[in-house]
Design a protein around this motif. Structure first.
Motif, short mmCIF file in Angstrom:
data_model
loop_
_atom_site.label_atom_id
_atom_site.label_comp_id
_atom_site.label_asym_id
_atom_site.label_seq_id
_atom_site.Cartn_x
_atom_site.Cartn_y
_atom_site.Cartn_z
N THR A 189 0.83 -1.20 0.00
CA THR A 189 0.00 0.00 0.00
C THR A 189 0.86 1.26 0.00
O THR A 189 1.80 1.37 0.79
CB THR A 189 -0.91 0.04 1.24
OG1 THR A 189 -1.65 -1.18 1.30
CG2 THR A 189 -1.87 1.21 1.18
N LYS A 228 -0.42 -1.04 -4.40
CA LYS A 228 -1.76 -0.45 -4.35
C LYS A 228 -1.60 1.02 -3.97
O LYS A 228 -1.10 1.34 -2.89
CB LYS A 228 -2.63 -1.16 -3.32
CG LYS A 228 -3.98 -0.50 -3.08
CD LYS A 228 -4.85 -1.38 -2.23
CE LYS A 228 -6.17 -0.71 -1.88
NZ LYS A 228 -7.11 -1.65 -1.26
N LYS A 230 -3.13 4.76 -3.29
CA LYS A 230 -4.32 5.50 -2.90
C LYS A 230 -4.43 6.79 -3.72
O LYS A 230 -3.43 7.47 -3.97
CB LYS A 230 -4.26 5.85 -1.41
CG LYS A 230 -4.20 4.65 -0.48
CD LYS A 230 -5.52 3.91 -0.44
CE LYS A 230 -5.50 2.82 0.62
NZ LYS A 230 -6.81 2.11 0.73
N GLU A 401 -3.26 -7.01 -1.05
CA GLU A 401 -2.78 -5.80 -0.38
C GLU A 401 -2.37 -6.14 1.05
O GLU A 401 -3.03 -6.91 1.74
CB GLU A 401 -3.90 -4.75 -0.33
CG GLU A 401 -3.48 -3.49 0.44
CD GLU A 401 -4.67 -2.63 0.86
OE1 GLU A 401 -4.42 -1.49 1.27
OE2 GLU A 401 -5.82 -3.10 0.78
N ASN A 403 -0.78 -3.79 4.45
CA ASN A 403 -0.24 -2.51 4.92
C ASN A 403 0.04 -2.45 6.42
O ASN A 403 0.85 -1.65 6.86
CB ASN A 403 -1.16 -1.34 4.52
CG ASN A 403 -2.59 -1.51 5.02
OD1 ASN A 403 -2.81 -1.74 6.20
ND2 ASN A 403 -3.56 -1.41 4.12
#
Length: 477
Positions: A189, A228, A230, A401, A403
């Motif tokens: 992430t 991934k 954001k 994912e 994180n």
């Protein structure tokens, strides 16, 4: 085989402060406490045998419900009230034939109570999923079977047709893997405020705890290929940041990217324009992007009037629902509109994810592209992350994912005895560096064959004496 739910305990594992801040679109910074909510159950069978079961998740109320009508303290209190109400429903239905039968009986009751309490359906899914997984864990352990074996041998009573009648006599078992997947690519992430390289992180702001702090450092240390990223809903800002991120990823052999909007777009036309501009201005990253996850608010996502535009966007890039996946029929509704994918998260319900797996197989057999993705709610060791990897192995998802491992400091929230057991029993999944244990990411991948143990991926009991009863815990932010 008849079972009896003997007890349900609600507890909290206190968390230390995060080592790095984690920002996502559309969510206030104060979106979760420093805590993991843990549920312990005791289940007995008709032979007189009894076993414990466990489930755990971060109570991320700010992700579950993004309405601004309550303060963070009120939001957390409301979520815990819903968890307590769900516990009462499960205890009221204590005698059951199978974990699925119990879930099918309790799930609609929890949804009804959540509606009466003015909760989002996603919050109801969260509360239900905790109890569901703990019961599955106990029943698998009673049978001395892994989760995979329990599904294969029909020990959990799972019937996807009960959730999706359209499946009819579809032979869904034929699409299960021959053996559970135990190796996964980690999709790292990249939060909205994560430093990309050393120019984003001044020396006086460094944590200096021996672990990577910038994306560049993580790529070098862990050999990452999957990411991934954001996005915030601000196209100008997002595109500039995507360009800087791509400057790091372009150096990697065959990088794979997904974008996550976290409901940051309310205007579908604005999002459509973003996708067009993304292709035009950041073609390199665009061509390496697999899908875009939850770009629009959950209300707009499931609005049938958006079908034409969504299908046009999906022809350019597949779209995935996540926060909009609050009910058992959310994906089938979204699929009709034009979304191709749905996220798996254990916190939204394991049986729902398994039913969506069957639905994807059903659609694909009809020549309609559908898929599941593996996403994360900051899953932390031991229970949450191990159960999520175990579920992924059944769902045939090869990258996910993760994180929690880099915003938190490894297994520092666990007792010394738990860390020692984790390293001894799960030496493939965890590794010791210095005085701490961490996820063992090598070549961008995780190996976790050791999770194929009796139960739902949990080989030994947590240190219960390190946990605080939910009713006694004082909120810590």
């Amino acid at each position: 085989m008849p079972y009896h739910l003997e007890s349900v305990d609600l507890m909290i594992r206190q968390m230390p402060p995060d080592r790095m801040s984690f920002a996502i679109g559309g969510v206030a910074p104060k979106r979760r406490p420093r805590a993991i909510v843990v549920i312990r159950v005791q289940v007995a069978d008709d032979r007189g045998k009894s076993s414990w079961g466990v489930a755990a998740d971060r109570p991320s109320f700010g992700w579950l419900d993004k309405r601004k009508s309550h303060s963070p303290d009120e939001m957390l209190t409301r979520l815990f009230e819903l968890v307590r109400a769900s516990r009462k429903i499960y205890m009221r239905e204590a005698k059951f034939e199978s974990p699925f039968a119990l879930w099918a009986n309790c799930w609609p009751q929890i949804m009804q109570v959540a509606k009466q309490m003015d909760h989002e359906s996603l919050s109801a899914s969260f509360a239900s999923a905790l109890l569901e997984r703990a019961v599955i864990d106990a029943v698998c352990r009673l049978s001395d079977l892994t989760l995979f074996e329990s599904i294969q041998r029909k020990k959990l009573g799972f019937s996807p047709q009960q959730i999706h009648p359209m499946l009819g006599d579809f032979p869904w078992r034929r699409f299960l893997p021959e053996r559970p997947r135990t190796r996964f690519h980690i999709r790292h992430t990249v939060g909205l405020t994560d430093p990309i390289d050393s120019t984003d992180l001044k020396r006086d702001r460094r944590v200096n705890d021996g672990e990577p702090e910038t994306l560049q450092e993580y790529v070098r240390r862990d050999g990452l290929r999957y990411f991934k990223v954001k996005i915030s809903g601000d196209p100008v800002r997002d595109l500039a940041r995507l360009g800087k991120i791509w400057g790091q990823l372009v150096r990697i052999n065959e990088p794979i990217v997904t974008l996550d909007g976290n409901e940051s777009y309310r205007d579908i036309d604005k999002f459509a324009k973003f996708v067009e501009t993304f292709e035009r201005e950041q073609l390199g990253m665009y061509q390496h992007t697999l899908f875009i996850e939850q770009p629009l608010t959950r209300a707009v996502t499931l609005d049938p009037s958006t079908q034409k535009t969504i299908r046009q966007i999906s022809e350019r890039k597949p779209l995935v629902i996540d926060e909009a996946d609050g009910t058992t029929n959310s994906f089938s509704r979204a699929f009709k509109i034009g979304y191709n994918g749905v996220s798996h998260k254990n916190c939204k319900g394991f049986f729902k994810s398994l039913a969506n797996f069957c639905l994807c197989a059903f659609f694909n057999e009809q020549g309609k592209a559908a898929f599941q993705t593996g996403e994360d709610l900051s899953n932390m060791p031991l229970v949450a992350i191990q159960q999520d990897f175990t579920a992924l192995g059944l769902l045939k998802i090869d990258h996910c994912e993760r994180n929690g491992h880099h915003y938190g400091f490894g297994l520092s929230h666990l007792s010394a005895a738990e860390k020692e057991q984790a390293l001894q029993i799960h030496g493939d999944l965890y590794i010791k560096r210095g005085n701490e244990a961490f996820l063992n990411i090598r070549g961008g991948q995780i190996e976790c064959r050791s999770l194929q143990t009796a139960g739902f991926g949990v080989a030994f009991e947590p240190a219960w004496d390190q946990l605080v009863p939910l009713d006694d815990w004082e909120y810590t932010w």
